[in-house]
Design a protein around this motif. Structure first.
Motif, PDB file in Angstrom:
ATOM      1  N   LYS A  89     -15.066 112.110  -7.092  1.00 51.71           N
ATOM      2  CA  LYS A  89     -16.429 112.612  -6.900  1.00 51.71           C
ATOM      3  C   LYS A  89     -17.328 112.296  -8.089  1.00 51.71           C
ATOM      4  N   ASN A  90     -16.762 112.329  -9.306  1.00 55.75           N
ATOM      5  CA  ASN A  90     -17.541 112.102 -10.528  1.00 55.75           C
ATOM      6  C   ASN A  90     -17.590 110.636 -10.955  1.00 55.75           C
ATOM      7  N   ASN A  91     -17.219 109.738 -10.030  1.00 53.55           N
ATOM      8  CA  ASN A  91     -17.240 108.292 -10.309  1.00 53.55           C
ATOM      9  C   ASN A  91     -16.359 107.918 -11.501  1.00 53.55           C
ATOM     10  N   ALA A  92     -15.264 108.644 -11.680  1.00 47.25           N
ATOM     11  CA  ALA A  92     -14.375 108.395 -12.814  1.00 47.25           C
ATOM     12  C   ALA A  92     -13.209 107.485 -12.457  1.00 47.25           C
ATOM     13  N   VAL A  93     -13.199 106.995 -11.206  1.00 49.38           N
ATOM     14  CA  VAL A  93     -12.102 106.119 -10.774  1.00 49.38           C
ATOM     15  C   VAL A  93     -12.675 104.779 -10.345  1.00 49.38           C
ATOM     16  N   SER A  94     -12.040 103.709 -10.800  1.00 46.25           N
ATOM     17  CA  SER A  94     -12.445 102.377 -10.344  1.00 46.25           C
ATOM     18  C   SER A  94     -11.221 101.574  -9.956  1.00 46.25           C
ATOM     19  N   ILE A  95     -11.431 100.641  -9.042  1.00 46.58           N
ATOM     20  CA  ILE A  95     -10.365  99.743  -8.587  1.00 46.58           C
ATOM     21  C   ILE A  95     -10.843  98.319  -8.803  1.00 46.58           C
ATOM     22  N   ASN A  96     -10.095  97.581  -9.588  1.00 48.71           N
ATOM     23  CA  ASN A  96     -10.456  96.193  -9.921  1.00 48.71           C
ATOM     24  C   ASN A  96     -11.884  96.083 -10.456  1.00 48.71           C
ATOM     25  N   GLY A  97     -12.288  97.093 -11.230  1.00 51.05           N
ATOM     26  CA  GLY A  97     -13.602  97.061 -11.866  1.00 51.05           C
ATOM     27  C   GLY A  97     -14.730  97.642 -11.043  1.00 51.05           C
ATOM     28  N   GLU A  98     -14.454  98.017  -9.784  1.00 47.29           N
ATOM     29  CA  GLU A  98     -15.486  98.587  -8.910  1.00 47.29           C
ATOM     30  C   GLU A  98     -15.247 100.085  -8.757  1.00 47.29           C
ATOM     31  N   VAL A  99     -16.320 100.874  -8.901  1.00 50.11           N
ATOM     32  CA  VAL A  99     -16.195 102.329  -8.755  1.00 50.11           C
ATOM     33  C   VAL A  99     -15.718 102.670  -7.350  1.00 50.11           C
ATOM     34  N   ALA A 100     -14.724 103.565  -7.282  1.00 50.53           N
ATOM     35  CA  ALA A 100     -14.195 104.032  -5.990  1.00 50.53           C
ATOM     36  C   ALA A 100     -14.535 105.515  -5.861  1.00 50.53           C
ATOM     37  N   ASN A 101     -15.554 105.841  -5.043  1.00 54.02           N
ATOM     38  CA  ASN A 101     -16.000 107.238  -4.938  1.00 54.02           C
ATOM     39  C   ASN A 101     -15.865 107.801  -3.527  1.00 54.02           C
ATOM     40  N   ASP A 102     -14.996 107.179  -2.736  1.00 53.31           N
ATOM     41  CA  ASP A 102     -14.727 107.662  -1.378  1.00 53.31           C
ATOM     42  C   ASP A 102     -13.280 108.143  -1.319  1.00 53.31           C
ATOM     43  N   GLU A 103     -13.111 109.472  -1.270  1.00 53.81           N
ATOM     44  CA  GLU A 103     -11.750 110.006  -1.327  1.00 53.81           C
ATOM     45  C   GLU A 103     -10.951 109.718  -0.057  1.00 53.81           C
ATOM     46  N   THR A 104     -11.607 109.286   0.993  1.00 52.68           N
ATOM     47  CA  THR A 104     -10.890 108.989   2.243  1.00 52.68           C
ATOM     48  C   THR A 104     -10.424 107.534   2.321  1.00 52.68           C
ATOM     49  N   MET A 105     -10.827 106.726   1.346  1.00 52.51           N
ATOM     50  CA  MET A 105     -10.487 105.301   1.432  1.00 52.51           C
ATOM     51  C   MET A 105      -8.984 105.070   1.341  1.00 52.51           C
ATOM     52  N   ILE A 106      -8.530 104.054   2.025  1.00 52.28           N
ATOM     53  CA  ILE A 106      -7.136 103.630   1.962  1.00 52.28           C
ATOM     54  C   ILE A 106      -7.044 102.453   0.989  1.00 52.28           C
ATOM     55  N   VAL A 107      -6.120 102.527   0.069  1.00 55.08           N
ATOM     56  CA  VAL A 107      -5.930 101.435  -0.895  1.00 55.08           C
ATOM     57  C   VAL A 107      -5.098 100.361  -0.206  1.00 55.08           C
ATOM     58  N   LYS A 108      -5.758  99.265   0.153  1.00 52.83           N
ATOM     59  CA  LYS A 108      -5.109  98.191   0.910  1.00 52.83           C
ATOM     60  C   LYS A 108      -4.403  97.202  -0.018  1.00 52.83           C
ATOM     61  N   LYS A 109      -3.338  96.640   0.460  1.00 48.97           N
ATOM     62  CA  LYS A 109      -2.603  95.651  -0.337  1.00 48.97           C
ATOM     63  C   LYS A 109      -3.436  94.388  -0.556  1.00 48.97           C
ATOM     64  N   ASP A 110      -4.326  94.097   0.404  1.00 51.28           N
ATOM     65  CA  ASP A 110      -5.130  92.873   0.243  1.00 51.28           C
ATOM     66  C   ASP A 110      -6.207  93.011  -0.832  1.00 51.28           C
ATOM     67  N   MET A 111      -6.277  94.188  -1.465  1.00 55.02           N
ATOM     68  CA  MET A 111      -7.168  94.350  -2.625  1.00 55.02           C
ATOM     69  C   MET A 111      -6.592  93.685  -3.866  1.00 55.02           C
ATOM     70  N   ALA A 112      -5.324  93.382  -3.832  1.00 53.31           N
ATOM     71  CA  ALA A 112      -4.630  92.857  -5.013  1.00 53.31           C
ATOM     72  C   ALA A 112      -5.230  91.538  -5.470  1.00 53.31           C
ATOM     73  N   LEU A 113      -5.444  91.414  -6.758  1.00 54.06           N
ATOM     74  CA  LEU A 113      -5.947  90.176  -7.345  1.00 54.06           C
ATOM     75  C   LEU A 113      -4.852  89.119  -7.286  1.00 54.06           C
ATOM     76  N   GLU A 114      -5.187  87.968  -6.712  1.00 52.60           N
ATOM     77  CA  GLU A 114      -4.222  86.882  -6.506  1.00 52.60           C
ATOM     78  C   GLU A 114      -2.988  87.371  -5.751  1.00 52.60           C
ATOM     79  N   GLY A 115      -3.157  88.475  -5.003  1.00 53.76           N
ATOM     80  CA  GLY A 115      -2.051  89.025  -4.236  1.00 53.76           C
ATOM     81  C   GLY A 115      -0.947  89.625  -5.089  1.00 53.76           C
TER      82      GLY A 115
END
Length: 285
Positions: free
Chosen positions: A242-268
């Motif tokens: 909620k406080n924008n304190a989490v980021s994934i691969n440099g992008e802020v992740a502020n949606d607590e319902t999001m699913i962390v997908k494997k295809d987010m991986a850099l170079e897999g």
């Protein structure tokens, strides 16, 4: 081996070997026959190089003095020749260990063994107590340039001017200015949490020692944070998000319902999480 003992071993007295500092220091803790024979073998190597390649001088760190001078003595006794030994103080890290394969901290010139950025990253983390020595020994900067750099460093040590200069100069001398400039760019982007355009190998080098976990099942972000020690509870995880304190691969992740997908991986290969400003975590696929 018998020929070696007969033809070479007869020239070197055991008392001569025991008197060498490199042997004497090891006697207290114990020394194997293999280690004891090393001096004679290295001396023989110098004799061979003298005879076959006309080598008249060996250069090494100060710990090799006894081994090299054994070669000088062998050359004089076996072929009545003159050869020379030249040593210099060992380059040690801040813990007193020398650089090399045996200590596990070798920096290779071959970029396939040690990437230019890995050299840069290692040197930029040099201890303040060693950086002046490294600048003097490992760069081609003039005495005046080094003194000026170190004065700037002492005035503002938090800027790590000496370490940055050391790292850039060495990578430039070994691999060229383009690689040195790229190492600086990678370092600055990692510090800023910007991973776009960076090779995963450089990212992993820059994040050596960061907590790492295996990511095998796609889960909601809240669960990923709690399951891997980034948050102590789901409530805390939601607060971070909620406080924008989490980021994934440099992008802020502020949606607590999001699913962390494997295809987010850099170079897999890896997903980079950051909690707060400085705490990074790596998810390896």
């Amino acid at each position: 081996f018998l020929n070696f003992l007969r033809d070479i071993g007869k020239y070197i007295n055991v008392n001569y070997m025991l008197d060498k500092d490199i042997i004497r220091r090891r006697l207290e803790t114990g020394i194997t026959f293999a280690e004891f024979s090393y001096m004679l073998l290295q001396g023989y190597d110098f004799l061979h190089l003298f005879q076959e390649k006309k080598v008249i001088m060996q250069v090494a760190g100060s710990d090799q003095w006894g081994n090299i001078t054994t070669g000088v003595d062998l050359i004089r006794k076996v072929v009545n020749g003159s050869a020379y030994a030249f040593t210099m103080p060992l380059i040690l890290d801040s813990t007193g260990k020398k650089f090399g394969k045996s200590e596990g901290n070798a920096l290779w010139l071959n970029k396939e063994k040690t990437a230019p950025y890995a050299i840069y990253q290692y040197l930029i983390n040099s201890d303040d107590s060693k950086v002046l020595e490294y600048l003097k020994v490992l760069t081609f900067l003039s005495k005046e340039e080094i003194e000026d750099i170190y004065a700037q460093h002492q005035a503002a040590p938090e800027k790590r001017i000496a370490q940055k200069t050391l790292a850039w100069q060495i990578v430039k001398d070994i691999h060229g200015q383009a690689e040195a400039d790229n190492a600086v760019k990678v370092s600055e982007k990692l510090f800023a949490g910007d991973f776009k355009g960076l090779a995963v190998s450089d990212i992993l080098t820059g994040m050596k020692g960061v907590p790492t976990f295996k990511y095998t099942e796609e889960l909601p972000l809240v669960d990923v944070l709690v399951n891997n020690g980034m948050a102590s509870s789901k409530r805390e995880a939601r607060e971070f998000i909620k406080n924008n304190a989490v980021s994934i691969n440099g992008e802020v992740a502020n949606d607590e319902t999001m699913i962390v997908k494997k295809d987010m991986a850099l170079e897999g290969k890896v997903i980079i999480f950051r909690r707060g400003k400085k705490k990074y975590y790596l998810a390896e696929l």
